[in-house]
Scaffold this active site. Structure first.
Site, PDB file in Angstrom:
ATOM      1  NE  ARG A 122      10.013  10.972   6.082  1.00 27.80           N
ATOM      2  CZ  ARG A 122      11.150  10.904   6.398  1.00 27.80           C
ATOM      3  NH1 ARG A 122      11.003   8.876   6.546  1.00 27.80           N
ATOM      4  NH2 ARG A 122      12.820  11.050   5.521  1.00 27.80           N
TER       5      ARG A 122
ATOM      6  CG  HIS B 244       9.826  11.277   0.728  1.00 28.26           C
ATOM      7  ND1 HIS B 244      10.864  10.515   1.350  1.00 28.26           N
ATOM      8  CD2 HIS B 244       9.446  11.787   1.629  1.00 28.26           C
ATOM      9  CE1 HIS B 244      11.503  10.841   2.556  1.00 28.26           C
ATOM     10  NE2 HIS B 244      10.660  11.715   3.007  1.00 28.26           N
ATOM     11  CG  ASP B 245       4.892   8.964  -6.067  1.00 29.70           C
ATOM     12  OD1 ASP B 245       6.480   9.299  -6.636  1.00 29.70           O
ATOM     13  OD2 ASP B 245       3.894   9.092  -6.272  1.00 29.70           O
TER      14      ASP B 245
ATOM     15  N   GLY C  98       7.477  14.791  -9.737  1.00 26.75           N
ATOM     16  CA  GLY C  98       6.092  14.344  -9.652  1.00 26.75           C
ATOM     17  C   GLY C  98       5.531  13.100  -8.784  1.00 26.75           C
TER      18      GLY C  98
ATOM     19  CG  ASP D   3       6.235   9.344 -11.750  1.00 24.16           C
ATOM     20  OD1 ASP D   3       6.746  10.058  -9.795  1.00 24.16           O
ATOM     21  OD2 ASP D   3       7.464   9.730 -11.782  1.00 24.16           O
TER      22      ASP D   3
ATOM     23  CB  SER E 196       9.295   7.920  -9.536  1.00 22.98           C
ATOM     24  OG  SER E 196       8.986   9.191  -8.247  1.00 22.98           O
TER      25      SER E 196
ATOM     26  CG  ASN F 295      15.225   4.903   1.911  1.00 22.30           C
ATOM     27  OD1 ASN F 295      16.258   4.977   2.551  1.00 22.30           O
ATOM     28  ND2 ASN F 295      16.174   3.341   0.744  1.00 22.30           N
TER      29      ASN F 295
ATOM     30  N   PRO G 166      13.678  18.928   0.309  1.00 21.70           N
ATOM     31  CG  PRO G 166      11.513  19.420   1.182  1.00 21.70           C
ATOM     32  CD  PRO G 166      12.189  17.766   0.618  1.00 21.70           C
TER      33      PRO G 166
ATOM     34  CG  HIS H 178       7.249  17.012  10.372  1.00 23.89           C
ATOM     35  ND1 HIS H 178       8.342  17.676  10.349  1.00 23.89           N
ATOM     36  CD2 HIS H 178       7.124  15.287   9.490  1.00 23.89           C
ATOM     37  CE1 HIS H 178       9.012  16.877   9.687  1.00 23.89           C
ATOM     38  NE2 HIS H 178       8.238  16.056   8.978  1.00 23.89           N
ATOM     39  CB  THR H 179       0.963  16.092  13.758  1.00 23.14           C
ATOM     40  OG1 THR H 179      -0.016  15.617  15.364  1.00 23.14           O
ATOM     41  CG2 THR H 179       0.054  15.253  12.883  1.00 23.14           C
TER      42      THR H 179
ATOM     43  CG  ASP I  12       2.358  15.827  18.839  1.00 24.09           C
ATOM     44  OD1 ASP I  12       2.516  16.389  19.926  1.00 24.09           O
ATOM     45  OD2 ASP I  12       1.421  16.623  18.253  1.00 24.09           O
TER      46      ASP I  12
HETATM   47  C1  HEM Z   1       8.698  20.578   5.157  1.00 20.21           C
HETATM   48  C2  HEM Z   1      10.326  20.056   5.150  1.00 20.21           C
HETATM   49  C3  HEM Z   1      10.171  18.514   5.448  1.00 20.21           C
HETATM   50  C4  HEM Z   1      11.255  18.472   6.091  1.00 20.21           C
HETATM   51  C5  HEM Z   1      12.569  18.580   5.530  1.00 20.21           C
HETATM   52  C6  HEM Z   1      11.017  16.527   6.794  1.00 20.21           C
HETATM   53  C7  HEM Z   1      11.657  15.842   7.104  1.00 20.21           C
HETATM   54  C8  HEM Z   1      11.670  15.270   8.328  1.00 20.21           C
HETATM   55  C9  HEM Z   1      12.422  13.898   8.659  1.00 20.21           C
HETATM   56  C10 HEM Z   1      13.896  14.225   8.840  1.00 20.21           C
HETATM   57  C11 HEM Z   1      11.807  12.814   8.977  1.00 20.21           C
HETATM   58  C12 HEM Z   1      12.391  11.891  10.081  1.00 20.21           C
HETATM   59  C13 HEM Z   1      12.986  11.057   9.647  1.00 20.21           C
HETATM   60  C14 HEM Z   1      13.519   9.676  10.178  1.00 20.21           C
HETATM   61  O1  HEM Z   1      13.869  10.572  10.774  1.00 20.21           O
HETATM   62  O2  HEM Z   1      13.311   8.500  10.062  1.00 20.21           O
HETATM   63  C15 HEM Z   1      10.813  12.927   8.720  1.00 20.21           C
HETATM   64  C16 HEM Z   1       9.574  12.636   9.168  1.00 20.21           C
HETATM   65  C17 HEM Z   1       7.945  12.589   8.587  1.00 20.21           C
HETATM   66  N1  HEM Z   1       7.631  13.271   8.449  1.00 20.21           N
HETATM   67 FE1  HEM Z   1       8.815  15.328   7.020  1.00 20.21          FE
HETATM   68  N2  HEM Z   1       9.887  16.593   6.309  1.00 20.21           N
HETATM   69  C18 HEM Z   1       8.880  17.378   5.739  1.00 20.21           C
HETATM   70  C19 HEM Z   1       7.682  17.362   5.743  1.00 20.21           C
HETATM   71  C20 HEM Z   1       6.797  16.887   5.440  1.00 20.21           C
HETATM   72  C21 HEM Z   1       5.813  16.675   4.817  1.00 20.21           C
HETATM   73  C22 HEM Z   1       4.980  17.958   3.988  1.00 20.21           C
HETATM   74  C23 HEM Z   1       5.008  15.754   5.196  1.00 20.21           C
HETATM   75  C24 HEM Z   1       4.121  15.063   5.054  1.00 20.21           C
HETATM   76  C25 HEM Z   1       2.552  15.861   4.920  1.00 20.21           C
HETATM   77  C26 HEM Z   1       5.487  14.675   6.380  1.00 20.21           C
HETATM   78  C27 HEM Z   1       5.205  13.593   7.070  1.00 20.21           C
HETATM   79  C28 HEM Z   1       6.319  13.076   8.006  1.00 20.21           C
HETATM   80  C29 HEM Z   1       6.268  11.895   8.795  1.00 20.21           C
HETATM   81  C30 HEM Z   1       4.304  11.333   9.301  1.00 20.21           C
HETATM   82  C31 HEM Z   1       7.598  11.759   9.428  1.00 20.21           C
HETATM   83  C32 HEM Z   1       7.211  10.288  10.242  1.00 20.21           C
HETATM   84  C33 HEM Z   1       7.540   9.155   9.911  1.00 20.21           C
HETATM   85  C34 HEM Z   1       7.675   8.245  10.896  1.00 20.21           C
HETATM   86  O3  HEM Z   1       7.312   7.951  10.950  1.00 20.21           O
HETATM   87  O4  HEM Z   1       8.289   6.690  10.449  1.00 20.21           O
HETATM   88  N3  HEM Z   1       7.014  15.262   6.420  1.00 20.21           N
HETATM   89  N4  HEM Z   1      10.332  14.118   8.259  1.00 20.21           N
HETATM   90  C1  LIG Z   2      13.233   0.469   1.716  1.00 24.30           C
HETATM   91  C2  LIG Z   2      14.893   0.788   1.576  1.00 24.30           C
HETATM   92  O1  LIG Z   2      15.180   0.747   0.378  1.00 24.30           O
HETATM   93  N1  LIG Z   2      15.652   0.631   2.272  1.00 24.30           N
HETATM   94  C3  LIG Z   2      16.635   1.168   2.078  1.00 24.30           C
HETATM   95  C4  LIG Z   2      17.121   2.644   1.798  1.00 24.30           C
HETATM   96  O2  LIG Z   2      19.087   3.109   1.458  1.00 24.30           O
HETATM   97  C5  LIG Z   2      19.588   2.416   2.172  1.00 24.30           C
HETATM   98  C6  LIG Z   2      21.451   3.319   1.246  1.00 24.30           C
HETATM   99  O3  LIG Z   2      21.053   3.962   1.642  1.00 24.30           O
HETATM  100  C7  LIG Z   2      19.362   0.800   1.892  1.00 24.30           C
HETATM  101  O4  LIG Z   2      20.055   0.221   2.268  1.00 24.30           O
HETATM  102  C8  LIG Z   2      17.895   0.392   1.788  1.00 24.30           C
HETATM  103  O5  LIG Z   2      17.752  -0.936   1.629  1.00 24.30           O
END
Ligand code: HEM
Ligand SMILES: CC(=O)N[C@H]1CO[C@H](CO)[C@@H](O)[C@@H]1O
Ligand SMILES: *[C@@H]1O[C@H](CO)[C@@H](O)[C@H](O)[C@H]1NC(C)=O
Ligand SMILES: *[C@@H]1O[C@H](CO)[C@@H](O)[C@H](O)[C@H]1NC(C)=O
Length: 319
Positions: free
Chosen positions: A62, A66-67, A72, A74, A76, A93, A159, A189-190, A240
């Site tokens: 993920r 986000h990067d 881009g 980079d 960041s 984040n 997004p 999201h698998t 999943d």
């Molecule tokens: C289509 C737009 C996308 C949206 C709106 C989205 C949104 C989110 C959100 C809201 C979460 C949960 C975060 C949390 O509750 O901590 C999440 C988790 C995740 N996303 Fe996405 N995502 C998107 C696309 C992607 C893409 C492109 C990838 C990578 C190829 C990705 C990989 C992941 C992964 C692996 C997690 C699980 C993170 C964890 O277990 O800590 N997502 N995403």
């Molecule tokens: C890892 C990290 O930097 N977490 C930060 C995410 O953003 C919140 C504020 O929205 C910070 O409190 C966390 O430290």
């Protein structure tokens, strides 16, 4: 003479063509002369860390998304706040973690080939290795990115899990990614978890009439209501369920059954193209291959190459 001249000319055009082909100076094996051990070193760090903590794979994948979507690819996302608030402090984040693995990879690389490998490339390699460690596909990672010097919380405009399909398609297209890439990359999201407040509107009072989201399978909704109570802000759900630590095709099977966790997952069924891709991916034949292709495409977004940017010596701070 004429013939050899012609072959020189065509050779010249071939070189131009090849230069064009590797987007903006990225290529597979960019470090093959300057730091040939790079991929092995990064992989070793990732596999060792994930052996102890397999759930780190998801946030690492993920993190690359986000990067790439902010300024881009980079690096960041890796910078800590200094005079301004950095990207990593933005709300989405929430659950980004694993920054230590980037630090450990960088430290190992600096010992062998100091000042050569960018943090943004390290992140691109780590995203791939994390997927491989969870039994997913592998792909050849293009490298040659350089690191940015700016990271600003105000630029974070990712997004959202509440986005509809129109918005998602637009957001991806501004990053050079089409409907297919959107569906395929959503397959990330698998693996991993999502927190209750990002989806509990779908379970309670969806339109202000005490209802739930009609696009969510009702049996699944009642299961989720047991896990996420209305005011729960801390519980995380497997996106999943049953195989959230395995990179497989089951995300698409769930989405096709109206069991995607977020509105943004469910939305993939709302457009004929994206719906078609979901059903195609659910059959499983091409997902692994497609995922690598779309990851490479995402990894080209807004990169710094050549003399732009810098090679950071520590990933959390600019030089
Ligand atoms: C289509 C737009 C996308 C949206 C709106 C989205 C949104 C989110 C959100 C809201 C979460 C949960 C975060 C949390 O509750 O901590 C999440 C988790 C995740 N996303 Fe996405 N995502 C998107 C696309 C992607 C893409 C492109 C990838 C990578 C190829 C990705 C990989 C992941 C992964 C692996 C997690 C699980 C993170 C964890 O277990 O800590 N997502 N995403
Ligand atoms: C890892 C990290 O930097 N977490 C930060 C995410 O953003 C919140 C504020 O929205 C910070 O409190 C966390 O430290
Ligand atoms: C999708 O969302 C956008 C912005 O959030 C909104 O302007 C638009 O009306 C929505 N489209 C549909 C079809 O609901
Ligand atoms: C549902 O939403 C409506 C409108 O926002 C609100 O008036 C009502 O109190 C909510 N009901 C519950 C149970 O939260």
């Amino acid at each position: 003479m004429a013939a050899s001249k012609r072959s020189v000319v065509s050779c010249f055009f071939l070189v131009l063509l090849l230069a064009e082909a590797n987007a903006q100076g990225l290529k597979v094996g960019f470090y093959s002369k300057t730091c040939p051990q790079v991929e092995g070193i990064v992989k070793k760090v990732v596999f060792a860390a994930m052996k102890k903590a397999p759930t780190l794979g998801a946030p690492l994948l993920r993190m690359f998304f986000h990067d790439c979507f902010v300024r881009g690819c980079d690096g960041s996302i890796l910078l800590d706040s200094s005079n301004n608030q950095a990207e990593k402090n933005a709300v989405p984040n929430l659950s980004l973690r694993g920054f230590g693995i980037i630090d450990d990879s960088k430290a190992a690389l600096e010992k062998v080939c100091p000042g050569i490998v960018s943090c943004s490339d390290i992140l691109a390699l780590i995203a791939r290795d994390a997927v491989v460690a969870l039994e997913g596909p592998t792909w050849e990672v293009e490298t040659g990115r350089r690191d940015g010097r700016v990271s600003n919380i105000n630029e974070v405009n990712l997004p959202s899990p509440f986005d509809n399909i129109t918005k998602l398609i637009t957001e991806f297209s501004t990053k050079g990614l089409n409907e297919k890439d959107l569906v395929v990359l959503s397959g990330g999201h698998t693996i991993g978890m999502g927190h209750c407040p990002l989806m509990s509107n779908r379970l309670y009072n969806f339109t202000g009439r005490g209802d739930s989201d009609p696009s969510l399978d009702s049996e699944y909704a009642s299961n989720l209501r047991k896990k996420c109570k209305p005011a729960d802000t801390t519980t995380a759900l497997e996106m999943d369920p049953g195989s959230f630590k395995t990179f497989d095709v089951s995300y698409f099977k769930l989405v096709a059954k109206r069991r995607g966790l977020f509105q943004s997952d469910a939305a993939l069924l709302d457009n004929s193209k994206t719906r078609g891709y979901v059903l195609q991916q659910a059959r499983g034949s091409t997902f692994f291959h497609d995922f690598g292709v779309s990851m490479v495409k995402m990894g080209r977004n807004g990169v710094l190459t050549g003399r732009a940017g810098e090679i950071r010596s520590m990933c959390r701070v600019r030089n």
